[in-house]
Design a protein around this motif. Structure first.
Motif, PDB file in Angstrom:
ATOM      1  N   GLU A  21     -33.058  36.224 -59.120  1.00  0.00           N
ATOM      2  CA  GLU A  21     -32.941  35.163 -58.119  1.00  0.00           C
ATOM      3  C   GLU A  21     -33.849  33.988 -58.470  1.00  0.00           C
ATOM      4  O   GLU A  21     -33.454  32.827 -58.365  1.00  0.00           O
ATOM      5  CB  GLU A  21     -33.259  35.701 -56.729  1.00  0.00           C
ATOM      6  N   CYS A  35     -32.384  32.041 -61.284  1.00  0.00           N
ATOM      7  CA  CYS A  35     -31.322  31.167 -60.788  1.00  0.00           C
ATOM      8  C   CYS A  35     -31.918  29.880 -60.228  1.00  0.00           C
ATOM      9  O   CYS A  35     -31.488  28.781 -60.577  1.00  0.00           O
ATOM     10  CB  CYS A  35     -30.508  31.890 -59.719  1.00  0.00           C
ATOM     11  N   LEU A  76     -25.540  29.831 -62.199  1.00  0.00           N
ATOM     12  CA  LEU A  76     -24.433  30.607 -61.618  1.00  0.00           C
ATOM     13  C   LEU A  76     -24.376  32.009 -62.211  1.00  0.00           C
ATOM     14  O   LEU A  76     -24.147  32.988 -61.485  1.00  0.00           O
ATOM     15  CB  LEU A  76     -23.102  29.895 -61.867  1.00  0.00           C
ATOM     16  N   ALA A  96     -27.204  34.122 -60.711  1.00  0.00           N
ATOM     17  CA  ALA A  96     -27.172  34.376 -59.264  1.00  0.00           C
ATOM     18  C   ALA A  96     -26.449  35.693 -58.965  1.00  0.00           C
ATOM     19  O   ALA A  96     -25.298  35.868 -59.353  1.00  0.00           O
ATOM     20  CB  ALA A  96     -26.469  33.229 -58.549  1.00  0.00           C
ATOM     21  N   LEU A 151     -24.143  38.228 -57.147  1.00  0.00           N
ATOM     22  CA  LEU A 151     -22.931  37.961 -56.372  1.00  0.00           C
ATOM     23  C   LEU A 151     -23.168  38.064 -54.870  1.00  0.00           C
ATOM     24  O   LEU A 151     -22.488  37.396 -54.093  1.00  0.00           O
ATOM     25  CB  LEU A 151     -21.809  38.908 -56.793  1.00  0.00           C
ATOM     26  N   THR A 152     -24.108  38.886 -54.474  1.00  0.00           N
ATOM     27  CA  THR A 152     -24.375  39.083 -53.048  1.00  0.00           C
ATOM     28  C   THR A 152     -25.237  37.974 -52.439  1.00  0.00           C
ATOM     29  O   THR A 152     -25.389  37.929 -51.225  1.00  0.00           O
ATOM     30  CB  THR A 152     -25.071  40.429 -52.813  1.00  0.00           C
ATOM     31  N   ARG A 153     -25.799  37.122 -53.270  1.00  0.00           N
ATOM     32  CA  ARG A 153     -26.698  36.059 -52.782  1.00  0.00           C
ATOM     33  C   ARG A 153     -25.939  34.740 -52.734  1.00  0.00           C
ATOM     34  O   ARG A 153     -26.108  33.853 -53.568  1.00  0.00           O
ATOM     35  CB  ARG A 153     -27.932  35.971 -53.667  1.00  0.00           C
ATOM     36  N   THR A 154     -25.096  34.602 -51.727  1.00  0.00           N
ATOM     37  CA  THR A 154     -24.209  33.453 -51.598  1.00  0.00           C
ATOM     38  C   THR A 154     -24.965  32.131 -51.599  1.00  0.00           C
ATOM     39  O   THR A 154     -24.522  31.162 -52.217  1.00  0.00           O
ATOM     40  CB  THR A 154     -23.384  33.583 -50.297  1.00  0.00           C
ATOM     41  N   HIS A 155     -26.102  32.085 -50.935  1.00  0.00           N
ATOM     42  CA  HIS A 155     -26.839  30.817 -50.856  1.00  0.00           C
ATOM     43  C   HIS A 155     -27.299  30.354 -52.241  1.00  0.00           C
ATOM     44  O   HIS A 155     -27.315  29.155 -52.523  1.00  0.00           O
ATOM     45  CB  HIS A 155     -28.022  30.932 -49.887  1.00  0.00           C
ATOM     46  N   ARG A 166     -25.712  31.026 -55.078  1.00  0.00           N
ATOM     47  CA  ARG A 166     -24.506  30.570 -55.765  1.00  0.00           C
ATOM     48  C   ARG A 166     -24.134  29.164 -55.306  1.00  0.00           C
ATOM     49  O   ARG A 166     -23.733  28.322 -56.112  1.00  0.00           O
ATOM     50  CB  ARG A 166     -23.359  31.554 -55.543  1.00  0.00           C
ATOM     51  N   VAL A 167     -24.294  28.896 -54.016  1.00  0.00           N
ATOM     52  CA  VAL A 167     -23.992  27.561 -53.489  1.00  0.00           C
ATOM     53  C   VAL A 167     -24.936  26.519 -54.086  1.00  0.00           C
ATOM     54  O   VAL A 167     -24.503  25.439 -54.494  1.00  0.00           O
ATOM     55  CB  VAL A 167     -24.049  27.556 -51.945  1.00  0.00           C
ATOM     56  N   GLU A 212     -23.780  25.846 -57.553  1.00  0.00           N
ATOM     57  CA  GLU A 212     -22.531  25.083 -57.562  1.00  0.00           C
ATOM     58  C   GLU A 212     -22.767  23.616 -57.206  1.00  0.00           C
ATOM     59  O   GLU A 212     -22.118  22.728 -57.760  1.00  0.00           O
ATOM     60  CB  GLU A 212     -21.517  25.730 -56.630  1.00  0.00           C
TER      61      GLU A 212
END
Length: 125
Positions: A62, A65, A92, A95, A97-101, A103-104, A107
């Motif tokens: 994390e 990322c 990306l 990050a 996959l379970t840590r949506t924030h 990934r956002v 992105e």
């Protein structure tokens, strides 16, 4: 702990032994944010790079990322959008996959970089 204390700790050469690489990396990300806010993108890029190395030492995906995201934003300000897009793609990949924030955040950095290099791809990102 105050912001000043965190910043002083981040610059302490013995900090890794004292507080560990993860805490020191967090402090370096704060320095990167501060540098970027003050308009010193080169220093922001450097501090994010130090944080990234420390997060690798700590095996913190994390944090890695977030380090890549910070480097991407600094590279955008340095007018190095191609490199920024590569950093954002690394973010990306790092990050979970379970840590949506996270990934956002990656992105958003990728979208900002692509707007400067490949507008068509930015719509897809």
């Amino acid at each position: 702990m105050t912001a000043r204390a965190s910043l002083a700790r981040a610059k302490d050469p013995g900090g890794v032994a004292t507080v560990g690489p993860r805490r020191l990396a967090e402090d370096r990300l704060l320095l990167s944010d501060l540098d970027l806010a003050l308009g010193d993108a080169q220093a922001a890029h450097r501090e994010a790079g130090v944080a990234l190395r420390l997060f690798r030492m700590a095996k913190d995906a994390e944090g890695q990322c977030r380090g890549h995201v910070r480097r991407a934003h600094a590279l955008i300000e340095l007018k190095r959008a191609g490199e920024a897009a590569r950093e954002a793609r690394r973010a990306l990949r790092a990050a979970p996959l379970t840590r949506t924030h996270l990934r956002v955040l990656a992105e958003i950095a990728l979208g900002r970089a692509l707007l400067r290099t490949e507008r068509g791809q930015a719509r897809l990102a």
